[in-house]
Enzyme design. Sequence first.
Site, PDB file in Angstrom:
ATOM      1  N   GLU A   1       0.738  -1.249  -0.278  1.00 33.30           N
ATOM      2  CA  GLU A   1       0.242   0.298   0.025  1.00 33.30           C
ATOM      3  C   GLU A   1       1.040   0.945  -0.197  1.00 33.30           C
ATOM      4  O   GLU A   1       0.648   2.413   0.348  1.00 33.30           O
ATOM      5  CB  GLU A   1      -0.988   0.099   1.425  1.00 33.30           C
TER       6      GLU A   1
ATOM      7  N   GLU B   1      -7.042  -7.401  -0.589  1.00 31.28           N
ATOM      8  CA  GLU B   1      -7.396  -7.428   0.778  1.00 31.28           C
ATOM      9  C   GLU B   1      -9.096  -7.421   0.553  1.00 31.28           C
ATOM     10  O   GLU B   1      -9.262  -6.830   0.807  1.00 31.28           O
ATOM     11  CB  GLU B   1      -6.328  -6.807   1.365  1.00 31.28           C
TER      12      GLU B   1
HETATM   13  C1  GLA Z   1      -3.968  -2.802   5.219  1.00 28.68           C
HETATM   14  C2  GLA Z   1      -3.403  -3.367   5.384  1.00 28.68           C
HETATM   15  C3  GLA Z   1      -2.837  -4.584   5.835  1.00 28.68           C
HETATM   16  C4  GLA Z   1      -3.627  -4.440   7.359  1.00 28.68           C
HETATM   17  C5  GLA Z   1      -5.368  -4.146   7.396  1.00 28.68           C
HETATM   18  C6  GLA Z   1      -5.959  -3.832   8.045  1.00 28.68           C
HETATM   19  O1  GLA Z   1      -4.763  -3.088   3.752  1.00 28.68           O
HETATM   20  O2  GLA Z   1      -1.705  -3.505   3.909  1.00 28.68           O
HETATM   21  O3  GLA Z   1      -1.383  -4.907   6.000  1.00 28.68           O
HETATM   22  O4  GLA Z   1      -3.107  -3.592   8.317  1.00 28.68           O
HETATM   23  O5  GLA Z   1      -5.390  -2.598   6.016  1.00 28.68           O
HETATM   24  O6  GLA Z   1      -6.174  -4.613   9.038  1.00 28.68           O
END
Ligand code: GLA
Length: 594
Positions: free
Chosen positions: A159, A235
Amino acid sequence: MPPFAVTPGGFLLDGRPFRVLSGALHYFRVLPPQWPQRLRALRAMGLNTVETYVPWNLHEPRPGEYDFSGPADLDGFLRAVRDEGLYAIVRPSPYVCAEWDNGGLPWWLAADRDVRALRCRDPAYLAHVDRWYDRLVPVLAAHQVTRGGHVLMAQVENEYGSYGSDTGYLEHLAAGLRARGVDVPLFTSDGPDGPRLTGGTLPGVLATVNFGSRPREAFAALRRLRPHDPPLCMEFWCGWFDHWGEEHVVRDAGDAAAALAAVLESGASVNIYLAHGGTNFSTWAGANTADPATGAGYQPTVTSYDYDAPVDERGAVTEKFRAFRDVLAAYADGPLPEPEPPAALLPPSRVALSGAVALLDVLDALAAPPVTAPEPPFFEELGVAHGLVLYESRVPGPRGPYPLSVHGLADRAHVLVDGRPAGVLERDAAESLDGLAVPAGGSRLALLVESMGRVNYGVGIGDRKGVRRVLHDRQLLHGWTARAVELGHGTPERVPWGARAGGSEAVGPVFLRGSLEVAAPADAYLALPGLRKGYLWVNGFCLGRYWPERGPQRTLYLPWPLLRAGRNEIAVLELDGADDPAVEVGHTPDPGRP
Ligand code: GLA
């Protein structure tokens, strides 16, 4: 054609269309003997792939010292994945977020004065990353599908669009993975909107999106930017995590299953975050800040990482598992295996804790040699990852009552004035004491500072533990002595149990212990009546922090591999004072009320 390929029409495995049905499971949050049962639960839910991050800080606890053993055995985990007939997606750091201490970045980067910035092309930072990649990448490269293994693809950073704008840094990482032998497809993953998406992607590298709901909008945004990338939600947030002092977060199983169904009906691939969450053992839980853009509003993460995931913290299937299995069954090659039951549970019992040893009475046995400095040194400068530091100085007197304020407190401090408790301070919430009057001759001031998780998301990453400065009214207090006690696995072995009580048990933290007799190793949830805040160990393994006074989590998961038939040693470090301390061995988790 490589064994696994990304094409505009979708993913191909051995030349045939392949839908990635993946679930996240972090090997480092589950004990190795439990990996196979958890992996089989993923298969039984209808998944064909497991995804994991790699936390750099677990594997390189000190510069140049590497650990790939026990829960850090990445090679062993990837073998277990292959043995259970699953494919793997690896997200190999350097930054992982993941509610993990410092987002996976080693604490010691903050002690290297040459490192001026993280997650960009800072030369000293990159030198550490490159050295780490030299060690890590061959381990994962050996497991790629191109070499007969099961790793399908690997991520670049995490991210990044939510953090920085140095895309040259992403290029450096991608080139670093390639140069060290990664030849499966690379990808980035980001939030599905605006600069978060555009800022995290790289030309020629598959872009994926992260979200918990509204899949149509998210994939439409991805298509506008990348019309030729097959849609993959890297995700799909089916649950969430908790912070100390906040409400327990849950996500309705039916609502999550409907969103999963919509993702799959749109033709996309998915990675369920998380299929199984596990536990933030020892001091590995991270923290958030209420404002990721300023770093203000510290929110430490609890010990459980159950995440309200379909396979719960101890490997049992849930209503969400059944709902997801019903959705995923339609996409499976054949009938799905039935999930196996989790390990047995210990019979309920109560372990009384006794033999109090006051931390302040046994500092010589536990603390590093004292360090003196004009201003208080940070934990990182003292070489300590996590634990407690006793900072001592003097306040000149006589003085009228003035506030005592602590700037840059990270994260919680017991204040002692002339050896007597004067209050407890907390980062962002209570950083000063009112009206400290000082007699002629001055007062002895002691701050016993505890570190909680390092921030893992936003500008607050890389936070330093300890205190930056202490003022009485407007005057900076100088002349400090710091004594550091590192906490983690094995701490109770260093405690001089049986040391004579020196009086400090009335004013400061105490170690206590008891023994748990078991006929055979089995799982349990431990409740801590009579305890307030601290750390718990079983046979020297640190289960993590407890803080039932604050909640929401009020039990700690005890995994069966930590036990042996016969006598087992339980130890706690209670920071706030215990009355009638005991550990209750039970069957039910208490994550707090939603
Ligand atoms: C983001 C991050 C993950 C995690 C999620 C929340 O998407 O990429 O590593 O921290 O948020 O659980």
